[in-house]
Scaffold this motif. Structure first.
Motif, PDB file in Angstrom:
ATOM      1  N   GLY A  68       0.794  -1.230   0.000  1.00  0.00           N
ATOM      2  CA  GLY A  68       0.000   0.000   0.000  1.00  0.00           C
ATOM      3  C   GLY A  68       0.825   1.279   0.000  1.00  0.00           C
ATOM      4  N   ASN A  69       2.135   1.163   0.268  1.00  0.00           N
ATOM      5  CA  ASN A  69       2.980   2.364   0.261  1.00  0.00           C
ATOM      6  C   ASN A  69       3.807   2.432  -1.015  1.00  0.00           C
ATOM      7  N   GLU A  70       4.178   3.647  -1.382  1.00  0.00           N
ATOM      8  CA  GLU A  70       4.967   3.806  -2.607  1.00  0.00           C
ATOM      9  C   GLU A  70       6.218   2.931  -2.532  1.00  0.00           C
ATOM     10  N   PHE A  71       6.525   2.240  -3.616  1.00  0.00           N
ATOM     11  CA  PHE A  71       7.689   1.345  -3.643  1.00  0.00           C
ATOM     12  C   PHE A  71       8.823   2.013  -4.408  1.00  0.00           C
ATOM     13  N   ASN A  72       9.908   2.255  -3.700  1.00  0.00           N
ATOM     14  CA  ASN A  72      11.096   2.796  -4.360  1.00  0.00           C
ATOM     15  C   ASN A  72      12.164   1.700  -4.350  1.00  0.00           C
ATOM     16  N   PRO A  73      12.449   1.089  -5.523  1.00  0.00           N
ATOM     17  CA  PRO A  73      13.379  -0.047  -5.563  1.00  0.00           C
ATOM     18  C   PRO A  73      14.741   0.291  -4.963  1.00  0.00           C
ATOM     19  N   ASN A  74      15.125   1.567  -5.050  1.00  0.00           N
ATOM     20  CA  ASN A  74      16.456   1.932  -4.548  1.00  0.00           C
ATOM     21  C   ASN A  74      16.560   1.821  -3.031  1.00  0.00           C
ATOM     22  N   GLU A  75      15.426   1.700  -2.368  1.00  0.00           N
ATOM     23  CA  GLU A  75      15.455   1.561  -0.906  1.00  0.00           C
ATOM     24  C   GLU A  75      15.422   0.087  -0.486  1.00  0.00           C
ATOM     25  N   HIS A  76      15.465  -0.806  -1.473  1.00  0.00           N
ATOM     26  CA  HIS A  76      15.388  -2.247  -1.166  1.00  0.00           C
ATOM     27  C   HIS A  76      16.597  -2.980  -1.741  1.00  0.00           C
ATOM     28  N   ILE A  77      16.924  -4.081  -1.100  1.00  0.00           N
ATOM     29  CA  ILE A  77      17.972  -4.939  -1.672  1.00  0.00           C
ATOM     30  C   ILE A  77      17.277  -5.911  -2.620  1.00  0.00           C
ATOM     31  N   ILE A  78      17.721  -5.917  -3.860  1.00  0.00           N
ATOM     32  CA  ILE A  78      17.062  -6.765  -4.858  1.00  0.00           C
ATOM     33  C   ILE A  78      18.124  -7.637  -5.541  1.00  0.00           C
ATOM     34  N   GLY A  79      17.916  -8.931  -5.506  1.00  0.00           N
ATOM     35  CA  GLY A  79      18.854  -9.847  -6.153  1.00  0.00           C
ATOM     36  C   GLY A  79      18.509  -9.961  -7.631  1.00  0.00           C
ATOM     37  N   LEU A  80      19.513  -9.794  -8.471  1.00  0.00           N
ATOM     38  CA  LEU A  80      19.274  -9.824  -9.918  1.00  0.00           C
ATOM     39  C   LEU A  80      20.160 -10.886 -10.552  1.00  0.00           C
ATOM     40  N   VAL A  81      19.553 -11.774 -11.335  1.00  0.00           N
ATOM     41  CA  VAL A  81      20.344 -12.780 -12.058  1.00  0.00           C
ATOM     42  C   VAL A  81      20.159 -12.532 -13.546  1.00  0.00           C
ATOM     43  N   TYR A 101      27.626 -10.065  -0.885  1.00  0.00           N
ATOM     44  CA  TYR A 101      27.075 -10.076   0.485  1.00  0.00           C
ATOM     45  C   TYR A 101      27.563  -8.857   1.262  1.00  0.00           C
ATOM     46  N   LYS A 102      28.889  -8.588   1.166  1.00  0.00           N
ATOM     47  CA  LYS A 102      29.474  -7.489   1.946  1.00  0.00           C
ATOM     48  C   LYS A 102      28.902  -6.141   1.497  1.00  0.00           C
ATOM     49  N   ILE A 103      28.750  -5.967   0.192  1.00  0.00           N
ATOM     50  CA  ILE A 103      28.217  -4.681  -0.297  1.00  0.00           C
ATOM     51  C   ILE A 103      26.789  -4.485   0.203  1.00  0.00           C
ATOM     52  N   SER A 104      25.948  -5.524   0.040  1.00  0.00           N
ATOM     53  CA  SER A 104      24.540  -5.334   0.402  1.00  0.00           C
ATOM     54  C   SER A 104      24.346  -5.247   1.925  1.00  0.00           C
ATOM     55  N   HIS A 105      25.269  -5.818   2.684  1.00  0.00           N
ATOM     56  CA  HIS A 105      25.129  -5.758   4.146  1.00  0.00           C
ATOM     57  C   HIS A 105      26.062  -4.720   4.765  1.00  0.00           C
ATOM     58  N   ASN A 106      26.711  -3.936   3.888  1.00  0.00           N
ATOM     59  CA  ASN A 106      27.570  -2.848   4.346  1.00  0.00           C
ATOM     60  C   ASN A 106      28.639  -3.335   5.330  1.00  0.00           C
ATOM     61  N   LYS A 107      29.378  -4.353   4.898  1.00  0.00           N
ATOM     62  CA  LYS A 107      30.383  -4.962   5.787  1.00  0.00           C
ATOM     63  C   LYS A 107      31.744  -4.941   5.110  1.00  0.00           C
ATOM     64  N   LYS A 108      32.782  -4.837   5.896  1.00  0.00           N
ATOM     65  CA  LYS A 108      34.138  -4.891   5.312  1.00  0.00           C
ATOM     66  C   LYS A 108      34.680  -6.319   5.358  1.00  0.00           C
ATOM     67  N   LYS A 109      34.299  -7.037   6.424  1.00  0.00           N
ATOM     68  CA  LYS A 109      34.850  -8.388   6.635  1.00  0.00           C
ATOM     69  C   LYS A 109      33.724  -9.340   7.035  1.00  0.00           C
ATOM     70  N   LEU A 110      33.866 -10.602   6.668  1.00  0.00           N
ATOM     71  CA  LEU A 110      32.862 -11.590   7.082  1.00  0.00           C
ATOM     72  C   LEU A 110      33.199 -12.125   8.464  1.00  0.00           C
ATOM     73  N   THR A 111      32.166 -12.337   9.291  1.00  0.00           N
ATOM     74  CA  THR A 111      32.397 -13.034  10.559  1.00  0.00           C
ATOM     75  C   THR A 111      32.483 -14.534  10.247  1.00  0.00           C
ATOM     76  N   ALA A 151      22.939 -13.787  -5.959  1.00  0.00           N
ATOM     77  CA  ALA A 151      21.648 -13.103  -5.769  1.00  0.00           C
ATOM     78  C   ALA A 151      21.023 -13.493  -4.424  1.00  0.00           C
ATOM     79  N   PHE A 152      21.145 -14.779  -4.055  1.00  0.00           N
ATOM     80  CA  PHE A 152      20.619 -15.196  -2.745  1.00  0.00           C
ATOM     81  C   PHE A 152      21.421 -14.533  -1.621  1.00  0.00           C
ATOM     82  N   ALA A 153      22.751 -14.402  -1.830  1.00  0.00           N
ATOM     83  CA  ALA A 153      23.608 -13.850  -0.766  1.00  0.00           C
ATOM     84  C   ALA A 153      23.306 -12.375  -0.489  1.00  0.00           C
ATOM     85  N   THR A 154      22.810 -11.658  -1.484  1.00  0.00           N
ATOM     86  CA  THR A 154      22.530 -10.237  -1.262  1.00  0.00           C
ATOM     87  C   THR A 154      21.400 -10.062  -0.238  1.00  0.00           C
TER      88      THR A 154
END
Ligand SMILES: Nc1ncnc2c1ncn2[C@@H]1O[C@H](COP(=O)(O)OP(=O)(O)OP(=O)(O)O)[C@@H](O)[C@H]1O
Length: 258
Positions: A68-81, A101-111, A151-154
């Motif tokens: 019901g709310n306006e959808f702005n794709p840029n505010e969502h993480i979307i996996g693209l294949v 994964y790191k880009i979409s989760h804003n991380k420098k290193k994986l735990t 795409a799943f990892a994002t």
């Protein structure tokens, strides 16, 4: 079809590029966590529709809402294949997936736990032995499975797939379809899957969207009675309703292509 609280609703979407109408008055409703396969004649606007949802193509009129709310794709993480894998030649399979994964989760290193989760993803996509290989060392089917793993990892709630298996031989294709469904079951995302292959549309789609162009875009949503992500493709093909549905879709596609 019931409208779920997080339905993505496109209403009267039109897209124009340099005065040319690319998409004319397309409307469709996508319920949360379902797989929609998209069939339609060449040039009808399937990829354009996907690009609108991905935020890669601005629309000139219409509305796009989520719950019901306006959808702005840029505010969502979307996996693209994409069709062409889209892997970087200098990244190994694991680097490709972990960097997404790191880009979409804003991380420098994986735990250590994230490393385990991504390793599980490789195992789910039957890629354990390919983890440290570069794209040039992978077959087409393996590259496409890396692309799906990425795409799943994002993360995110949407998965957009543009003819991802079209370049694969039939055996690799069936394997990729099955692995995709297994992984999807672990966390069903709203998925749009474009294909030219009617049997693939029936195997993978909970709902099949049939696009046509008759005085504007028509999108017919067909509920798929044979969809069963736990079944093998052979079991699906043995279902009494499988071939009648495939035949019906082929006929309708043929009518739309006239
Ligand atoms: N960047 C662009 N500039 C101009 N026309 C475009 C552009 N992108 C797409 N089109 C046109 O828009 C229409 C829809 O294209 P689109 O790629 O969405 O169709 P499609 O259904 O995905 O086709 P196919 O099945 O052949 O991949 C086509 O007529 C195409 O030529």
């Amino acid at each position: 079809m019931s409208t779920s609280s997080k339905s993505l609703v496109l209403k009267h979407i039109s897209v124009e590029i340099k005065g040319q109408q690319i998409l004319d008055d397309a409307s469709v409703e996508l319920d949360e966590g379902r797989i929609y396969t998209i069939l339609g004649p060449s040039g009808v606007g399937k990829t354009s529709l996907l690009k609108v949802v991905a935020g890669l193509l601005p629309f000139s009129s219409g509305t796009m809402t989520l719950g019901g709310n306006e959808f702005n794709p840029n505010e969502h993480i979307i996996g693209l294949v994409p069709q062409s894998y889209g892997l970087l030649p200098w990244q190994t399979a694991f680097e490709s997936v972990s960097s997404a994964y790191k880009i979409s989760h804003n991380k420098k290193k994986l735990t250590a736990q994230e490393e385990r989760l991504l390793t599980q993803l490789f195992s789910d996509m039957a890629l354990m032995e390919q983890k440290d290989k570069y794209p040039s060392q992978l077959s087409g089917g393996q590259q496409q499975r890396v692309s799906i793993a990425r795409a799943f990892a994002t993360g995110g709630d949407f998965l957009l797939m543009d003819e991802p298996f079209s370049a694969l031989d039939s055996l690799s294709r069936e394997k990729a379809q099955q692995l995709f469904l297994r992984r999807w079951l672990k966390g069903p995302k709203t998925t749009l899957f474009i294909t030219h292959d009617v049997e693939e549309a029936v195997f993978l789609g909970q709902t099949i969207l049939l696009m046509g162009d008759r005085e504007g875009i028509t999108i017919e949503a067909i509920e798929n009675p044979v969809f069963d992500p736990y079944a093998t493709s052979l079991e699906i093909k043995n279902h009494d309703d499988f071939y009648p549905l495939v035949e019906r879709l082929r006929k309708e596609l043929h009518n739309h292509d006239k």
